[in-house]
Design a protein around this motif. Sequence first.
Motif, PDB file in Angstrom:
ATOM      1  N   GLN A   1      41.676  49.461  33.317  1.00 50.55           N
ATOM      2  CA  GLN A   1      43.073  49.526  33.740  1.00 50.55           C
ATOM      3  C   GLN A   1      43.140  49.724  35.253  1.00 50.55           C
ATOM      4  O   GLN A   1      42.410  50.531  35.821  1.00 50.55           O
ATOM      5  CB  GLN A   1      43.757  50.711  33.042  1.00 50.55           C
ATOM      6  CG  GLN A   1      45.268  50.646  33.050  1.00 50.55           C
ATOM      7  CD  GLN A   1      45.791  49.976  31.789  1.00 50.55           C
ATOM      8  OE1 GLN A   1      45.147  49.121  31.238  1.00 50.55           O
ATOM      9  NE2 GLN A   1      46.957  50.396  31.356  1.00 50.55           N
ATOM     10  N   GLY A   2      43.964  48.943  35.935  1.00 52.74           N
ATOM     11  CA  GLY A   2      44.153  49.104  37.371  1.00 52.74           C
ATOM     12  C   GLY A   2      43.141  48.360  38.216  1.00 52.74           C
ATOM     13  O   GLY A   2      43.168  48.449  39.437  1.00 52.74           O
ATOM     14  N   LEU A   3      42.250  47.575  37.568  1.00 49.30           N
ATOM     15  CA  LEU A   3      41.244  46.840  38.325  1.00 49.30           C
ATOM     16  C   LEU A   3      41.901  45.709  39.111  1.00 49.30           C
ATOM     17  O   LEU A   3      42.770  45.000  38.610  1.00 49.30           O
ATOM     18  CB  LEU A   3      40.195  46.246  37.382  1.00 49.30           C
ATOM     19  CG  LEU A   3      39.036  45.500  38.040  1.00 49.30           C
ATOM     20  CD1 LEU A   3      38.175  46.457  38.850  1.00 49.30           C
ATOM     21  CD2 LEU A   3      38.204  44.793  36.986  1.00 49.30           C
ATOM     22  N   LEU A   4      41.508  45.538  40.366  1.00 46.41           N
ATOM     23  CA  LEU A   4      42.044  44.482  41.214  1.00 46.41           C
ATOM     24  C   LEU A   4      41.337  43.176  40.882  1.00 46.41           C
ATOM     25  O   LEU A   4      40.110  43.094  40.928  1.00 46.41           O
ATOM     26  CB  LEU A   4      41.820  44.826  42.700  1.00 46.41           C
ATOM     27  CG  LEU A   4      42.585  43.964  43.703  1.00 46.41           C
ATOM     28  CD1 LEU A   4      44.080  44.248  43.600  1.00 46.41           C
ATOM     29  CD2 LEU A   4      42.084  44.260  45.117  1.00 46.41           C
TER      30      LEU A   4
ATOM     31  N   ILE B   1      52.167  44.671  35.947  1.00 50.52           N
ATOM     32  CA  ILE B   1      51.162  44.250  36.913  1.00 50.52           C
ATOM     33  C   ILE B   1      51.672  44.536  38.324  1.00 50.52           C
ATOM     34  O   ILE B   1      52.868  44.799  38.531  1.00 50.52           O
ATOM     35  CB  ILE B   1      50.836  42.738  36.804  1.00 50.52           C
ATOM     36  CG1 ILE B   1      52.082  41.908  37.140  1.00 50.52           C
ATOM     37  CG2 ILE B   1      50.282  42.388  35.430  1.00 50.52           C
ATOM     38  CD1 ILE B   1      51.810  40.407  37.242  1.00 50.52           C
ATOM     39  N   GLU B   2      50.771  44.471  39.280  1.00 54.71           N
ATOM     40  CA  GLU B   2      51.097  44.420  40.698  1.00 54.71           C
ATOM     41  C   GLU B   2      50.449  43.168  41.258  1.00 54.71           C
ATOM     42  O   GLU B   2      49.386  42.736  40.768  1.00 54.71           O
ATOM     43  CB  GLU B   2      50.563  45.646  41.437  1.00 54.71           C
ATOM     44  CG  GLU B   2      51.272  46.947  41.067  1.00 54.71           C
ATOM     45  CD  GLU B   2      50.692  48.142  41.813  1.00 54.71           C
ATOM     46  OE1 GLU B   2      51.319  49.223  41.757  1.00 54.71           O
ATOM     47  OE2 GLU B   2      49.605  47.981  42.423  1.00 54.71           O
ATOM     48  N   THR B   3      51.068  42.560  42.250  1.00 56.53           N
ATOM     49  CA  THR B   3      50.502  41.342  42.823  1.00 56.53           C
ATOM     50  C   THR B   3      50.541  41.408  44.343  1.00 56.53           C
ATOM     51  O   THR B   3      51.344  42.116  44.944  1.00 56.53           O
ATOM     52  CB  THR B   3      51.295  40.091  42.373  1.00 56.53           C
ATOM     53  OG1 THR B   3      52.644  40.191  42.844  1.00 56.53           O
ATOM     54  CG2 THR B   3      51.291  39.947  40.858  1.00 56.53           C
TER      55      THR B   3
ATOM     56  N   ARG C   1      46.738  43.052  39.972  1.00 58.96           N
ATOM     57  CA  ARG C   1      46.223  44.281  39.360  1.00 58.96           C
ATOM     58  C   ARG C   1      47.017  44.546  38.072  1.00 58.96           C
ATOM     59  O   ARG C   1      48.238  44.569  38.081  1.00 58.96           O
ATOM     60  CB  ARG C   1      46.361  45.472  40.314  1.00 58.96           C
ATOM     61  CG  ARG C   1      45.911  46.793  39.666  1.00 58.96           C
ATOM     62  CD  ARG C   1      46.114  47.977  40.591  1.00 58.96           C
ATOM     63  NE  ARG C   1      45.128  48.016  41.666  1.00 58.96           N
ATOM     64  CZ  ARG C   1      45.411  47.942  42.954  1.00 58.96           C
ATOM     65  NH1 ARG C   1      46.678  47.817  43.345  1.00 58.96           N
ATOM     66  NH2 ARG C   1      44.450  47.988  43.856  1.00 58.96           N
TER      67      ARG C   1
ATOM     68  N   ASN D   1      40.784  39.173  41.699  1.00 56.27           N
ATOM     69  CA  ASN D   1      40.923  38.176  42.755  1.00 56.27           C
ATOM     70  C   ASN D   1      41.388  36.853  42.147  1.00 56.27           C
ATOM     71  O   ASN D   1      40.588  35.991  41.778  1.00 56.27           O
ATOM     72  CB  ASN D   1      39.592  37.993  43.496  1.00 56.27           C
ATOM     73  CG  ASN D   1      39.210  39.248  44.253  1.00 56.27           C
ATOM     74  OD1 ASN D   1      40.058  39.841  44.924  1.00 56.27           O
ATOM     75  ND2 ASN D   1      37.963  39.657  44.148  1.00 56.27           N
TER      76      ASN D   1
ATOM     77  N   ILE E   1      48.479  46.897  35.458  1.00 59.97           N
ATOM     78  CA  ILE E   1      48.879  48.301  35.384  1.00 59.97           C
ATOM     79  C   ILE E   1      49.055  48.738  33.932  1.00 59.97           C
ATOM     80  O   ILE E   1      48.675  49.848  33.554  1.00 59.97           O
ATOM     81  CB  ILE E   1      50.202  48.531  36.154  1.00 59.97           C
ATOM     82  CG1 ILE E   1      50.068  48.066  37.610  1.00 59.97           C
ATOM     83  CG2 ILE E   1      50.617  49.995  36.089  1.00 59.97           C
ATOM     84  CD1 ILE E   1      48.983  48.767  38.380  1.00 59.97           C
TER      85      ILE E   1
ATOM     86  N   TRP F   1      45.597  38.329  44.861  1.00 59.54           N
ATOM     87  CA  TRP F   1      45.106  39.331  43.915  1.00 59.54           C
ATOM     88  C   TRP F   1      46.195  39.739  42.926  1.00 59.54           C
ATOM     89  O   TRP F   1      47.379  39.622  43.187  1.00 59.54           O
ATOM     90  CB  TRP F   1      44.565  40.578  44.631  1.00 59.54           C
ATOM     91  CG  TRP F   1      45.556  41.301  45.495  1.00 59.54           C
ATOM     92  CD1 TRP F   1      45.755  41.120  46.824  1.00 59.54           C
ATOM     93  CD2 TRP F   1      46.483  42.317  45.081  1.00 59.54           C
ATOM     94  NE1 TRP F   1      46.743  41.952  47.287  1.00 59.54           N
ATOM     95  CE2 TRP F   1      47.199  42.703  46.240  1.00 59.54           C
ATOM     96  CE3 TRP F   1      46.765  42.947  43.887  1.00 59.54           C
ATOM     97  CZ2 TRP F   1      48.190  43.680  46.214  1.00 59.54           C
ATOM     98  CZ3 TRP F   1      47.755  43.927  43.856  1.00 59.54           C
ATOM     99  CH2 TRP F   1      48.455  44.287  45.001  1.00 59.54           C
TER     100      TRP F   1
END
Length: 223
Positions: A167-170, A202-204, A210, A172, A212, A208
């Motif tokens: 969880q939370g891994l970035l 997610i975050e973008t 991530r 690519n 969430i 990349w």
Amino acid sequence: MLSPSHNSRVLDVFPWLSVVSSEEWVKAQPAVRKYAANSRIFQREEAASYGMFLLSGTARISRIAEDGGESVMSILHAGEVCALFVLSGLSSRDYPGTITAESEVEALFVAKESFLGWLHRYAEIRSAVFGGLLDGLLRISEQVDGHRAEALDTRLTRALLRMPSEQGLLLNLTHHGLAVEIGSSREVVSRALRRYRQQGWIETGRGWIRIIRRDALESRLGD
């Protein structure tokens, strides 16, 4: 020949039939019939001789397979003309379906030869009938797009979840790369990722993504 009340009712639902002359109307041998729900009201045999206009209620247009299974193709509403009837008539092919009342319905029948003649002679009737067919095709397209959107979300979610599970891994990943992978366009993928981001899943950033809320993404797949 229809009674004056029936004539009024028919023109209320299909005003473009008002261009038909009295002589042609009589020649078409119009008749209004009522059917109970679940009654078969139109099939290949009738289509060889008659055209049908739905005055009230709804009916389903189906194809019956050789094994007896029914495949529903579309729903016919009051004020509409069956596209299959028009296209099969103009192409001189057999009508490929059946029409069954979903509710109590009232339908107008006219001689097929007369109806096809009206299509050729009257611009008002052509405009109304083919405009209705176009509207029907657009509705089908919208339904297909809806199904395609669901399939896109599924493909996109699976593509994200195949990545490492932390969880939370970035990750690519670019929007273009994801689009190529799932067979879509960058713009469509970007819109879907924006929705995921707004949901807090997610975050973008540039190049990349991530994850969430992996659990939320997994729930979309019903796993």
